[in-house]
Structures are given as structure tokens and as C-alpha cells.
Motif scaffolding. Structure first.
Motif, PDB file in Angstrom:
ATOM      1  N   TYR A  10     -56.018 -25.660  42.672  1.00  0.00           N
ATOM      2  CA  TYR A  10     -56.285 -24.687  42.175  1.00  0.00           C
ATOM      3  C   TYR A  10     -57.271 -24.896  41.914  1.00  0.00           C
ATOM      4  O   TYR A  10     -58.568 -25.011  41.586  1.00  0.00           O
ATOM      5  CB  TYR A  10     -55.406 -24.568  40.891  1.00  0.00           C
ATOM      6  CG  TYR A  10     -53.684 -24.677  41.004  1.00  0.00           C
ATOM      7  CD1 TYR A  10     -53.151 -25.533  41.938  1.00  0.00           C
ATOM      8  CD2 TYR A  10     -53.142 -22.883  41.056  1.00  0.00           C
ATOM      9  CE1 TYR A  10     -51.514 -25.873  41.862  1.00  0.00           C
ATOM     10  CE2 TYR A  10     -51.598 -23.311  41.198  1.00  0.00           C
ATOM     11  CZ  TYR A  10     -51.082 -24.136  41.940  1.00  0.00           C
ATOM     12  OH  TYR A  10     -49.727 -24.093  42.463  1.00  0.00           O
ATOM     13  N   GLN A  13     -59.744 -22.980  38.231  1.00  0.00           N
ATOM     14  CA  GLN A  13     -59.211 -21.910  36.765  1.00  0.00           C
ATOM     15  C   GLN A  13     -60.490 -22.248  36.712  1.00  0.00           C
ATOM     16  O   GLN A  13     -61.617 -22.672  35.785  1.00  0.00           O
ATOM     17  CB  GLN A  13     -57.947 -23.240  35.567  1.00  0.00           C
ATOM     18  CG  GLN A  13     -58.106 -22.922  34.483  1.00  0.00           C
ATOM     19  CD  GLN A  13     -57.221 -23.480  33.837  1.00  0.00           C
ATOM     20  OE1 GLN A  13     -57.473 -25.198  34.451  1.00  0.00           O
ATOM     21  NE2 GLN A  13     -56.753 -23.204  32.842  1.00  0.00           N
ATOM     22  N   GLU A  14     -60.817 -20.844  36.157  1.00  0.00           N
ATOM     23  CA  GLU A  14     -62.150 -19.756  34.877  1.00  0.00           C
ATOM     24  C   GLU A  14     -61.073 -19.752  33.772  1.00  0.00           C
ATOM     25  O   GLU A  14     -61.151 -21.266  33.142  1.00  0.00           O
ATOM     26  CB  GLU A  14     -62.386 -18.985  36.382  1.00  0.00           C
ATOM     27  CG  GLU A  14     -62.839 -19.204  37.051  1.00  0.00           C
ATOM     28  CD  GLU A  14     -63.763 -17.879  38.166  1.00  0.00           C
ATOM     29  OE1 GLU A  14     -64.358 -17.356  37.977  1.00  0.00           O
ATOM     30  OE2 GLU A  14     -62.365 -16.667  39.018  1.00  0.00           O
ATOM     31  N   LYS A  15     -61.516 -19.093  33.410  1.00  0.00           N
ATOM     32  CA  LYS A  15     -61.143 -18.769  31.898  1.00  0.00           C
ATOM     33  C   LYS A  15     -59.690 -19.292  31.960  1.00  0.00           C
ATOM     34  O   LYS A  15     -59.265 -19.486  30.466  1.00  0.00           O
ATOM     35  CB  LYS A  15     -62.197 -17.552  31.403  1.00  0.00           C
ATOM     36  CG  LYS A  15     -63.312 -17.269  31.678  1.00  0.00           C
ATOM     37  CD  LYS A  15     -63.468 -16.402  30.313  1.00  0.00           C
ATOM     38  CE  LYS A  15     -64.909 -16.017  30.554  1.00  0.00           C
ATOM     39  NZ  LYS A  15     -65.946 -18.099  30.424  1.00  0.00           N
ATOM     40  N   LYS A  16     -59.294 -18.836  32.232  1.00  0.00           N
ATOM     41  CA  LYS A  16     -57.216 -18.248  31.974  1.00  0.00           C
ATOM     42  C   LYS A  16     -56.697 -19.122  32.424  1.00  0.00           C
ATOM     43  O   LYS A  16     -56.999 -20.554  32.946  1.00  0.00           O
ATOM     44  CB  LYS A  16     -56.633 -16.605  31.568  1.00  0.00           C
ATOM     45  CG  LYS A  16     -57.582 -16.067  31.188  1.00  0.00           C
ATOM     46  CD  LYS A  16     -57.152 -14.414  30.262  1.00  0.00           C
ATOM     47  CE  LYS A  16     -57.912 -14.323  29.729  1.00  0.00           C
ATOM     48  NZ  LYS A  16     -57.202 -12.359  29.162  1.00  0.00           N
ATOM     49  N   ALA A  17     -55.779 -18.449  34.064  1.00  0.00           N
ATOM     50  CA  ALA A  17     -54.834 -19.389  34.598  1.00  0.00           C
ATOM     51  C   ALA A  17     -55.481 -20.545  35.300  1.00  0.00           C
ATOM     52  O   ALA A  17     -56.364 -19.317  36.311  1.00  0.00           O
ATOM     53  CB  ALA A  17     -53.502 -17.946  34.786  1.00  0.00           C
ATOM     54  N   PRO A  18     -54.673 -21.120  36.014  1.00  0.00           N
ATOM     55  CA  PRO A  18     -55.264 -21.293  37.523  1.00  0.00           C
ATOM     56  C   PRO A  18     -54.792 -20.325  38.433  1.00  0.00           C
ATOM     57  O   PRO A  18     -53.898 -19.755  38.132  1.00  0.00           O
ATOM     58  CB  PRO A  18     -54.228 -22.993  37.591  1.00  0.00           C
ATOM     59  CG  PRO A  18     -54.144 -23.437  35.874  1.00  0.00           C
ATOM     60  CD  PRO A  18     -53.996 -21.697  35.065  1.00  0.00           C
ATOM     61  N   LEU A  23     -58.891 -28.129  40.282  1.00  0.00           N
ATOM     62  CA  LEU A  23     -57.505 -29.190  40.002  1.00  0.00           C
ATOM     63  C   LEU A  23     -56.829 -28.580  41.537  1.00  0.00           C
ATOM     64  O   LEU A  23     -56.405 -28.070  42.092  1.00  0.00           O
ATOM     65  CB  LEU A  23     -56.679 -28.158  38.908  1.00  0.00           C
ATOM     66  CG  LEU A  23     -57.021 -27.686  37.356  1.00  0.00           C
ATOM     67  CD1 LEU A  23     -56.192 -26.582  37.077  1.00  0.00           C
ATOM     68  CD2 LEU A  23     -57.394 -29.086  36.992  1.00  0.00           C
ATOM     69  N   LYS A  39     -58.930 -30.137  29.772  1.00  0.00           N
ATOM     70  CA  LYS A  39     -58.401 -29.181  30.891  1.00  0.00           C
ATOM     71  C   LYS A  39     -57.131 -29.624  31.299  1.00  0.00           C
ATOM     72  O   LYS A  39     -56.840 -29.523  32.704  1.00  0.00           O
ATOM     73  CB  LYS A  39     -59.610 -28.592  31.670  1.00  0.00           C
ATOM     74  CG  LYS A  39     -60.242 -27.521  30.922  1.00  0.00           C
ATOM     75  CD  LYS A  39     -59.804 -26.406  31.068  1.00  0.00           C
ATOM     76  CE  LYS A  39     -61.018 -25.651  30.397  1.00  0.00           C
ATOM     77  NZ  LYS A  39     -60.230 -23.779  30.482  1.00  0.00           N
ATOM     78  N   PHE A  84     -49.033 -23.152  29.347  1.00  0.00           N
ATOM     79  CA  PHE A  84     -49.116 -21.930  30.600  1.00  0.00           C
ATOM     80  C   PHE A  84     -47.736 -22.457  30.598  1.00  0.00           C
ATOM     81  O   PHE A  84     -46.814 -23.447  31.319  1.00  0.00           O
ATOM     82  CB  PHE A  84     -49.910 -23.060  31.520  1.00  0.00           C
ATOM     83  CG  PHE A  84     -51.357 -22.819  31.338  1.00  0.00           C
ATOM     84  CD1 PHE A  84     -52.400 -23.583  30.847  1.00  0.00           C
ATOM     85  CD2 PHE A  84     -51.718 -21.407  32.251  1.00  0.00           C
ATOM     86  CE1 PHE A  84     -53.556 -23.546  30.678  1.00  0.00           C
ATOM     87  CE2 PHE A  84     -53.185 -21.103  31.641  1.00  0.00           C
ATOM     88  CZ  PHE A  84     -54.427 -21.677  31.046  1.00  0.00           C
ATOM     89  N   PHE A 112     -49.128 -19.325  37.561  1.00  0.00           N
ATOM     90  CA  PHE A 112     -49.291 -19.526  36.428  1.00  0.00           C
ATOM     91  C   PHE A 112     -49.481 -18.044  35.622  1.00  0.00           C
ATOM     92  O   PHE A 112     -49.497 -17.220  35.908  1.00  0.00           O
ATOM     93  CB  PHE A 112     -50.253 -20.390  36.009  1.00  0.00           C
ATOM     94  CG  PHE A 112     -50.091 -22.072  36.436  1.00  0.00           C
ATOM     95  CD1 PHE A 112     -50.353 -22.457  37.722  1.00  0.00           C
ATOM     96  CD2 PHE A 112     -50.061 -22.580  35.454  1.00  0.00           C
ATOM     97  CE1 PHE A 112     -50.201 -23.714  38.232  1.00  0.00           C
ATOM     98  CE2 PHE A 112     -49.758 -24.085  35.352  1.00  0.00           C
ATOM     99  CZ  PHE A 112     -50.158 -24.555  36.793  1.00  0.00           C
ATOM    100  N   GLY A 113     -48.775 -18.502  34.528  1.00  0.00           N
ATOM    101  CA  GLY A 113     -49.307 -17.349  32.895  1.00  0.00           C
ATOM    102  C   GLY A 113     -50.829 -17.221  32.511  1.00  0.00           C
ATOM    103  O   GLY A 113     -50.976 -17.928  32.910  1.00  0.00           O
ATOM    104  N   GLN A 114     -50.602 -16.374  32.059  1.00  0.00           N
ATOM    105  CA  GLN A 114     -52.133 -16.332  31.846  1.00  0.00           C
ATOM    106  C   GLN A 114     -52.933 -17.602  29.958  1.00  0.00           C
ATOM    107  O   GLN A 114     -53.748 -17.893  30.051  1.00  0.00           O
ATOM    108  CB  GLN A 114     -52.362 -15.293  30.588  1.00  0.00           C
ATOM    109  CG  GLN A 114     -53.022 -14.312  31.837  1.00  0.00           C
ATOM    110  CD  GLN A 114     -54.062 -14.495  32.807  1.00  0.00           C
ATOM    111  OE1 GLN A 114     -54.949 -14.618  32.512  1.00  0.00           O
ATOM    112  NE2 GLN A 114     -53.530 -14.475  34.316  1.00  0.00           N
TER     113      GLN A 114
END
Lengths: 113, 114
Positions: A36, A38-43, A88, B41, B90, B105-107
Motif C-alpha cells: 500500500y 499512504q500519503e496524507k490519508k488512507a492507504p 506499507l 505510522k 482507520f 481503507f476509509g480516510q
């Protein structure tokens, strides 16, 4: 205990460089390995790997799984600043008739212009 | 259309309060999850529900209580919030039908306990 280990933890490169991210795992009831971004939000999903030795490609990204040595690599060629993110690695395990995803700690990639 | 949606996106609250986070998926998936992501993270699974039934409970304090009214919804209620509960939570869903394994995934909900 099931575990997924990623290396390096962080990486800083310049645009145009090629990077290789590593993921090793020790789990029971392995089903698949997933990458995955991941930037600022969801993967967001990149790849799913289930068979050894078969490379998956998407543009400048590619990934391969070695089920004998229990690891996977994610390659990014000709990196761009937009590739900066946390990458990830997760392993899907079969448990109680469903899946459980174990994540690694991630590799934080920063690409400099 | 958002596949997995969580509300709220941000939550700031005081220690000792009780709060809920809601999650809904419109993908028709059978399995839903809650993950906690710490400041480094690291994503750690908390709960998994399959068709409204609790499948995985990863030694989460019993102040955390998930509830699944139907297979499209998985809410998370947290009692007596503590500073260490601050994290991004999440929600995710997946369908284990052999066609694809990936979890969506959700936000995320950024919870800050002060």
C-alpha cells in the motif's frame, strides 16, 4: 507471533533515482502479501502477491514475492516527487474463516526535486 | 462514491470522555476492520467483524467496544478516553471470495485526547 518487518524505515532520494523497498515476514496461514501507499490519508492499494517469482508491474512500480525466503520487494524506477509517501507492506492471514492483515512499520520515502 | 467512509474525520476531546466513530462501506464486503495507526505510522489491527460477528479482538482494552448493526456498518465506541488513545483510527473492509484480497481503507479519524 506473526510479524512483518520493512526496511529501510526511511529513505531520501533524488528524482530519477531507483529505490528498492524490502518486506520480510514470519506468519502462519499466509494468504497473500500486499503493498500500500499512504500519503496524507488512507492507504491506497498497489499490489497483491500470492505466488513466488511472478513480478507485478504498474508503470514505474513493480513488486515480487519470494515465498521460500519469506520476503517481497517493491521497486520504484525513475522516482518522482509524487512518489513521496509511506509504503506499507501487509500480509493477509487466513484466520477463523476470514482474513487478518498484519502490517509492517512502513518505509517513509522522500523524493527530492 | 466513497467506498469506505468514516465520520468524523477529526475528533478532539478531553480525557475521560466517551466518543464514537462511525464507519460505513458500500462495497458489499462481508468483513470490516478497525485499525489504529500511531504517530510512527504503524497500523495495528484492533477488531475484525465478519457478517456482524466479531472474529478478531486483538487484546484491545475493553474501553473500546465495536458494534456492527449490519454488515455494511462497523462503529467504534470508546469509553473513558485516555491520552494514549490519541491516534488515527482507520476502518477497512475486504471480501474474501478468492477474487481479490486487498482491504479498502476509509480516510481515517484523527482522534486527539487532551
Amino acid at each position: 507471533e506473526d510479524k512483518v518487518v520493512q526496511s529501510p524505515l526511511s529513505l531520501v532520494v533524488h528524482e530519477g533515482d531507483t529505490v528498492t523497498l524490502n518486506c520480510s515476514y514470519e506468519v502462519t496461514n499466509f494468504r497473500s502479501l500486499l503493498w500500500y501507499k499512504q500519503e496524507k490519508k488512507a492507504p491506497t492499494f498497489l499490489f497483491m502477491l500470492t505466488s513466488s517469482g511472478i513480478e507485478k508491474k504498474s508503470g514505474r512500480l513493480s513488486s515480487i514475492l519470494d515465498k521460500k525466503e519469506l520476503f517481497s520487494i517493491l521497486n520504484i524506477t525513475a522516482t518522482q516527487t509524487g512518489d513521496s509517501a509511506v509504503y506499507l507492506c501487509a500480509v493477509a492471514l487466513e484466520t477463523s474463516g476470514t482474513y487478518k492483515y498484519i502490517f509492517g512499520t512502513g518505509t517513509r520515502l522522500k523524493v527530492l526535486a | 462514491d466513497t467506498a469506505v467512509s468514516q465520520t468524523p474525520k477529526y475528533l478532539v476531546t478531553q480525557m475521560g470522555n466517551d466518543k464514537s466513530i462511525k464507519c460505513e462501506q458500500n462495497l458489499g464486503h462481508d468483513t470490516m476492520y478497525w485499525y489504529k495507526q500511531d504517530s510512527k505510522k504503524f497500523l495495528k489491527i484492533m477488531f475484525s467483524y465478519n457478517n456482524k460477528e466479531l472474529i478478531i479482538n486483538e487484546t484491545v482494552p475493553n474501553r473500546f467496544s465495536p458494534k456492527s448493526p449490519d454488515k455494511a456498518h462497523l462503529n467504534l465506541h470508546i469509553n473513558s478516553l485516555e491520552l494514549g488513545d490519541s491516534a488515527v483510527y482507520f476502518c477497512a473492509s475486504s471480501q474474501e471470495d478468492g477474487t481479490a484480497d486487498e482491504a479498502f481503507f476509509g480516510q481515517g479519524t484523527r482522534l486527539t485526547v487532551v
